[in-house]
Design an enzyme around this catalytic site. Structure first.
Site, short mmCIF file in Angstrom:
data_model
loop_
_atom_site.label_atom_id
_atom_site.label_comp_id
_atom_site.label_asym_id
_atom_site.label_seq_id
_atom_site.Cartn_x
_atom_site.Cartn_y
_atom_site.Cartn_z
N CYS A 115 0.82 -1.22 0.00
CA CYS A 115 0.00 0.00 0.00
C CYS A 115 0.85 1.27 0.00
CB CYS A 115 -0.94 -0.01 1.19
SG CYS A 115 -2.12 -1.37 1.06
N HIS A 255 -3.69 6.92 2.20
CA HIS A 255 -4.01 5.63 1.59
C HIS A 255 -5.41 5.23 2.05
CE1 HIS A 255 -4.03 1.53 0.40
NE2 HIS A 255 -3.97 1.07 1.64
N ASN A 285 -10.07 -0.53 -1.20
CA ASN A 285 -8.61 -0.45 -1.11
C ASN A 285 -8.00 -1.04 -2.40
OD1 ASN A 285 -5.91 -0.65 -0.52
ND2 ASN A 285 -6.18 -1.68 1.46
O1 UT7 Z 1 -4.08 -1.49 3.15
C1 UT7 Z 1 -3.36 -2.43 3.85
C2 UT7 Z 1 -3.51 -2.23 5.25
N1 UT7 Z 1 -4.74 -2.85 5.73
C3 UT7 Z 1 -5.45 -2.22 6.61
O2 UT7 Z 1 -5.15 -1.11 6.95
C4 UT7 Z 1 -6.64 -2.94 7.21
C5 UT7 Z 1 -6.69 -2.66 8.66
N2 UT7 Z 1 -7.79 -3.35 9.36
C6 UT7 Z 1 -9.09 -3.03 9.15
O3 UT7 Z 1 -9.44 -2.22 8.33
C7 UT7 Z 1 -10.09 -3.69 10.06
O4 UT7 Z 1 -9.43 -4.40 11.06
C8 UT7 Z 1 -11.05 -4.66 9.32
C9 UT7 Z 1 -12.03 -3.87 8.48
C10 UT7 Z 1 -10.26 -5.63 8.47
C11 UT7 Z 1 -11.87 -5.46 10.34
O5 UT7 Z 1 -12.58 -4.58 11.19
P1 UT7 Z 1 -12.52 -4.79 12.76
O6 UT7 Z 1 -13.39 -3.77 13.37
O7 UT7 Z 1 -11.07 -4.80 13.18
O8 UT7 Z 1 -13.20 -6.19 12.94
P2 UT7 Z 1 -12.60 -7.51 13.57
O9 UT7 Z 1 -11.60 -8.13 12.65
O10 UT7 Z 1 -12.20 -7.23 14.97
O11 UT7 Z 1 -13.89 -8.43 13.56
C12 UT7 Z 1 -15.04 -8.09 14.36
C13 UT7 Z 1 -16.14 -9.10 14.07
C14 UT7 Z 1 -15.65 -10.54 14.14
O12 UT7 Z 1 -16.68 -11.31 14.69
P3 UT7 Z 1 -16.62 -11.77 16.24
O13 UT7 Z 1 -15.35 -12.56 16.38
O14 UT7 Z 1 -16.60 -10.49 17.01
O15 UT7 Z 1 -17.86 -12.56 16.39
C15 UT7 Z 1 -15.46 -10.91 12.70
O16 UT7 Z 1 -15.61 -12.31 12.49
O17 UT7 Z 1 -16.62 -8.90 12.76
C16 UT7 Z 1 -16.58 -10.15 12.05
N3 UT7 Z 1 -16.37 -9.88 10.63
C17 UT7 Z 1 -17.38 -9.63 9.78
N4 UT7 Z 1 -18.70 -9.57 9.94
C18 UT7 Z 1 -19.45 -9.27 8.86
C19 UT7 Z 1 -15.18 -9.81 9.97
N5 UT7 Z 1 -15.41 -9.52 8.68
C20 UT7 Z 1 -16.75 -9.41 8.53
C21 UT7 Z 1 -17.59 -9.12 7.44
N6 UT7 Z 1 -18.91 -9.04 7.64
N7 UT7 Z 1 -17.11 -8.87 6.21
#
Ligand code: UT7
Length: 330
Positions: A115, A255, A285
């Site tokens: 990125c 980004h 992204n």
């Molecule tokens: O460009 C390269 C660099 N990359 C980044 O900067 C990405 C950085 N990270 C993020 O943007 C975020 O961490 C994400 C968008 C990837 C995830 O968001 P989050 O708020 O950190 O969610 P999480 O991974 O902590 O997941 C929370 C919950 C989980 O369920 P439980 O364990 O709480 O029951 C996940 O399983 O959300 C669930 N989950 C989803 N639910 C519905 C994960 N993906 C999804 C989804 N739809 N697509």
């Protein structure tokens, strides 16, 4: 040879026609529009027709840049393509793109900075202009992320899109151009965001396919924290060492990985939201392409004009990060 300031003299972008909306994704994995919007700010992303390579997107963005500047392809000295989704392991996507646009007098190479790839490439291209060695450098940020995304993994497939942005760099006539840059990396961040298969460590095999090693793997929560901290730190450092404050910026171009990362960074810097480039809602992204696509849109819609001060900031796999301070214009 004399040192001269390097500037962006033309910018353009290309995104494929195909739209993949959150509603479409609801039919593919266990997700919903509300979760995606609230957690990422993404509404839809553009996806290529299967088999369209990164070079095709990059070449179209490059042709648009040349046409905007009225420059012939054979006037280009150097092509740098920032990408993590090259057409092939080799030859480089820069060589494929060179052939596609007819840049017969150029040499070129790919740059893998994830990125941060576009900022790495922009700073690199600037060196060839500043040294006086080259007069026209084409810098392309392009990725077909859909080629390395597991569309059965809801944690990653909602985040990415395909696209390309390109800029032409030339010597500045006045005081515009690259003012300063900071680039960084920390290889200990590797395990948080990576694609393990297909390289010399894990050459392609039935087993690597079976184990889904040719897809993006991410520890989203950890990357999120590093990204916010990294983008704030690099922004503060580059502003401070140039005696500037965020209010001096006409546009902050982060980004586009997650709207919450963009907001947290902008809030810490006390930036007016109107001065923060955002298009993650429409394109998601696109990895190396997000920043040049933002620049292209801001230039076309008149948000940025000759003499405006911009700060481009990135964070990504590696970890890699960067900040480039730029005075817009020829
Ligand atoms: O460009 C390269 C660099 N990359 C980044 O900067 C990405 C950085 N990270 C993020 O943007 C975020 O961490 C994400 C968008 C990837 C995830 O968001 P989050 O708020 O950190 O969610 P999480 O991974 O902590 O997941 C929370 C919950 C989980 O369920 P439980 O364990 O709480 O029951 C996940 O399983 O959300 C669930 N989950 C989803 N639910 C519905 C994960 N993906 C999804 C989804 N739809 N697509």
């Amino acid at each position: 040879m004399p040192e001269q300031s390097a500037t962006i003299t033309a910018v353009s972008h290309y995104v494929p026609e195909g739209r993949l909306t959150n509603r479409d994704l609801e039919k593919m994995v266990d997700t919903d529009d509300r979760w995606i919007m609230e957690r990422t700010g993404i509404r839809e992303r553009r996806i290529v027709e299967q088999g369209t390579p990164t070079s095709s997107l990059g070449a179209e963005a490059a042709r648009r840049v040349l046409s905007e500047r009225g420059v012939e392809a054979d006037e280009i000295d150097l092509i740098i393509v920032a990408t993590v989704t090259p057409d092939m392991m080799f030859p480089s996507t820069a060589c494929v793109l060179q052939e596609k646009i007819g840049a017969s007098n150029a040499w070129g190479f790919d740059l893998s900075g994830a990125c941060s790839g576009f900022l790495y490439a922009l700073a690199t291209g600037a060196q060839f202009i500043q040294s006086g060695r080259h007069s026209k450098v084409l810098v392309v940020g392009a990725d077909v992320m859909s080629s390395i995304i597991d569309f059965e993994d809801r944690a990653t497939c909602v985040l990415f899109g395909d696209g390309a942005g390109a800029v032409l760099m030339e010597a500045a006539k006045g005081s515009n151009g690259v003012v300063d840059w900071i680039l960084g990396s920390d290889g200990s961040g590797g395990p948080y965001l990576y694609m393990p298969g297909g390289g010399s460590l894990h050459p392609p095999s039935a087993e690597t396919v079976e184990r889904k090693m040719h897809y993006v793997h991410q520890n989203g929560r950890s990357v999120f924290k590093f990204a916010v901290r990294g983008m704030i730190e690099v922004s503060e450092s580059i502003l401070q060492r140039n005696g500037l404050t965020p209010s001096d910026l006409k546009l902050f171009v982060p980004h586009q990985a997650n709207m919450r990362i963009i907001k947290a960074t902008a809030e810490k810097l006390r930036l007016d939201p109107a001065r923060v480039a955002v298009n993650i809602d429409r394109f998601a992204n696109t990895t190396a392409a997000t920043i040049p696509i933002c620049l292209s849109e801001a230039s076309t819609d008149g948000t940025i004009e000759e003499g405006d001060l911009l700060l481009l900031v990135s964070f990504g796999a590696g970890f890699t990060w960067g900040g480039i301070l730029l005075r817009w214009g020829c």
